[in-house]
Design an enzyme around this catalytic site. Structure first.
Site, PDB file in Angstrom:
ATOM      1  N   ASP A  10      45.621  43.170  50.110  1.00 56.05           N
ATOM      2  CA  ASP A  10      45.928  42.430  48.877  1.00 56.05           C
ATOM      3  C   ASP A  10      47.389  42.715  48.541  1.00 56.05           C
ATOM      4  OD1 ASP A  10      45.710  41.012  46.443  1.00 56.05           O
ATOM      5  OD2 ASP A  10      45.094  42.797  45.342  1.00 56.05           O
ATOM      6  N   TYR A  42      52.528  38.689  44.095  1.00 61.19           N
ATOM      7  CA  TYR A  42      52.811  37.610  45.043  1.00 61.19           C
ATOM      8  C   TYR A  42      52.860  36.254  44.308  1.00 61.19           C
ATOM      9  CZ  TYR A  42      51.692  40.339  49.369  1.00 61.19           C
ATOM     10  OH  TYR A  42      51.674  41.231  50.421  1.00 61.19           O
ATOM     11  N   CYS A  73      42.907  38.481  48.451  1.00 58.49           N
ATOM     12  CA  CYS A  73      43.928  38.009  47.515  1.00 58.49           C
ATOM     13  C   CYS A  73      43.856  36.482  47.500  1.00 58.49           C
ATOM     14  CB  CYS A  73      45.294  38.475  48.003  1.00 58.49           C
ATOM     15  SG  CYS A  73      46.694  37.867  47.056  1.00 58.49           S
ATOM     16  N   ASN A  74      43.586  35.920  46.342  1.00 57.48           N
ATOM     17  CA  ASN A  74      43.510  34.451  46.238  1.00 57.48           C
ATOM     18  C   ASN A  74      44.850  33.818  46.569  1.00 57.48           C
ATOM     19  OD1 ASN A  74      40.826  33.583  44.441  1.00 57.48           O
ATOM     20  ND2 ASN A  74      41.488  35.669  44.113  1.00 57.48           N
ATOM     21  N   THR A  75      45.934  34.455  46.131  1.00 56.56           N
ATOM     22  CA  THR A  75      47.267  33.883  46.325  1.00 56.56           C
ATOM     23  C   THR A  75      47.619  33.840  47.809  1.00 56.56           C
ATOM     24  OG1 THR A  75      47.818  34.949  44.227  1.00 56.56           O
ATOM     25  CG2 THR A  75      49.644  34.029  45.491  1.00 56.56           C
ATOM     26  N   CYS A 183      41.738  35.562  40.723  1.00 56.85           N
ATOM     27  CA  CYS A 183      42.654  36.607  41.212  1.00 56.85           C
ATOM     28  C   CYS A 183      41.830  37.884  41.320  1.00 56.85           C
ATOM     29  CB  CYS A 183      43.801  36.785  40.226  1.00 56.85           C
ATOM     30  SG  CYS A 183      44.853  38.218  40.559  1.00 56.85           S
ATOM     31  N   THR A 184      41.987  38.605  42.410  1.00 52.82           N
ATOM     32  CA  THR A 184      41.108  39.759  42.633  1.00 52.82           C
ATOM     33  C   THR A 184      41.442  40.944  41.726  1.00 52.82           C
ATOM     34  OG1 THR A 184      42.526  40.469  44.476  1.00 52.82           O
ATOM     35  CG2 THR A 184      40.618  39.122  45.024  1.00 52.82           C
ATOM     36  N   HIS A 185      42.552  40.872  41.025  1.00 54.43           N
ATOM     37  CA  HIS A 185      42.835  41.911  40.021  1.00 54.43           C
ATOM     38  C   HIS A 185      41.971  41.721  38.765  1.00 54.43           C
ATOM     39  CE1 HIS A 185      46.449  42.604  42.397  1.00 54.43           C
ATOM     40  NE2 HIS A 185      46.810  43.610  41.617  1.00 54.43           N
TER      41      HIS A 185
HETATM   42  N1  DGL Z   1      45.118  39.912  43.739  1.00 56.16           N
HETATM   43  C1  DGL Z   1      46.026  38.813  43.916  1.00 56.16           C
HETATM   44  C2  DGL Z   1      45.242  37.503  43.880  1.00 56.16           C
HETATM   45  O1  DGL Z   1      44.046  37.507  44.091  1.00 56.16           O
HETATM   46  C3  DGL Z   1      47.166  38.938  42.965  1.00 56.16           C
HETATM   47  C4  DGL Z   1      48.309  38.073  43.310  1.00 56.16           C
HETATM   48  C5  DGL Z   1      49.639  38.548  42.846  1.00 56.16           C
HETATM   49  O2  DGL Z   1      50.084  39.568  43.344  1.00 56.16           O
HETATM   50  O3  DGL Z   1      50.249  37.834  42.029  1.00 56.16           O
HETATM   51  O4  DGL Z   1      45.775  36.441  43.708  1.00 56.16           O
END
Ligand code: DGL
Length: 259
Positions: A10, A42, A73-75, A183-185
């Site tokens: 991630d 990201y 990570c979705n992004t 978003c996984t956060h």
């Molecule tokens: N955990 C990432 C996601 O799922 C965060 C992306 C980021 O770093 O902006 O998108």
């Protein structure tokens, strides 16, 4: 081959929410988790930069001989997974906002999606939301600033509460009955989100679906680890290990790695 590691990466600590779902369903698997926190977030970066960082993470994991890679990570998934699948000869599992279940179950015909700029502006997200938006209002909201606060260990801060109130209010006004966490956060914010959202709003995230998909792909490729030996977990970050360690609740020690 089945004893080789599942590699998980991630942009930072958020993908540990996915690691937990995978570990719960597949407790025998050996895993390596990479948090590229030095490059987080990201979300505001362009597609090319996200692809380059995803390649760097993938190559580190492949050098550790991983049998499968989970892009937690979705992004990174929405911007880079098709590129990764073409370039590297290993199965990839990705994560995308769970628009489909929310769109199929909504009673109010309005759903909210909280995700990063990189996810919301991606072609993959656009195509999926087009597919399920028929007769449904989709309220998209960029979670600007949330990832940085989590990366800095400020989950329960007044700034976070302020951002969440701000970001959720257009969704509440639109009478959404589902909030999709893109978003996984964000699963780490569920207690706070529940405080802000009206009681009837349900929160959906994709962690369990990713774990199930990981199991299916391991089975299909005959690389599921059926050994009952104590599994090995390795957690690496290229920033401060403390924040990640606090999210793992003692599941493992986090080491600094300059990757
Ligand atoms: N955990 C990432 C996601 O799922 C965060 C992306 C980021 O770093 O902006 O998108």
């Amino acid at each position: 081959m089945s004893k080789q590691f599942i590699g998980v990466f991630d942009s930072g600590v958020g993908g540990t929410s996915i690691w937990k779902a995978i570990h719960k369903l597949l407790p025998n698997e050996n895993t390596i988790y990479l948090a590229d926190s030095i490059n987080a977030p990201y979300g505001p970066k362009g597609k090319e930069a996200i692809i380059a960082l995803s390649e760097k993470n993938t190559e580190y994991l492949l050098n550790q001989n991983c049998k499968l890679i989970v892009v937690a990570c979705n992004t990174a998934t929405t911007n880079a997974i098709s590129h990764l699948r073409k370039k590297y000869d290993v199965p990839f599992i990705g994560i995308e906002p769970a628009i489909k279940p929310a769109a199929l179950q909504t009673q109010t015909k309005a759903i909210g999606i909280l995700a990063t700029k990189g996810t919301l502006s991606s072609e993959l997200f656009y195509n999926t939301s087009q597919l399920y938006s028929n007769g449904i209002k989709i309220i998209e909201q960029e979670g600007e600033g949330i990832v940085q606060l989590i990366e800095n260990g400020n989950i329960n801060s007044p700034q976070m509460k302020g951002l969440l109130i701000n970001y959720l209010s257009p969704m509440i006004k639109a009478n959404v009955d589902y909030l999709v966490l893109g978003c996984t956060h964000y699963p780490y914010l569920i207690p706070q989100l529940l405080e802000v959202l009206p009681k009837h709003v349900k929160i959906i995230d994709s962690g369990e679906a990713v774990a199930r998909q990981t199991k299916t792909v391991l089975e299909d490729n005959k690389i599921l680890n059926t050994s009952t030996a104590k599994p090995s977990f390795q957690f690496y970050t290229n920033a401060n290990p403390e924040v990640m360690e606090s999210l793992l609740n003692g599941k493992g020690a986090v080491k600094f790695l300059n990757f």
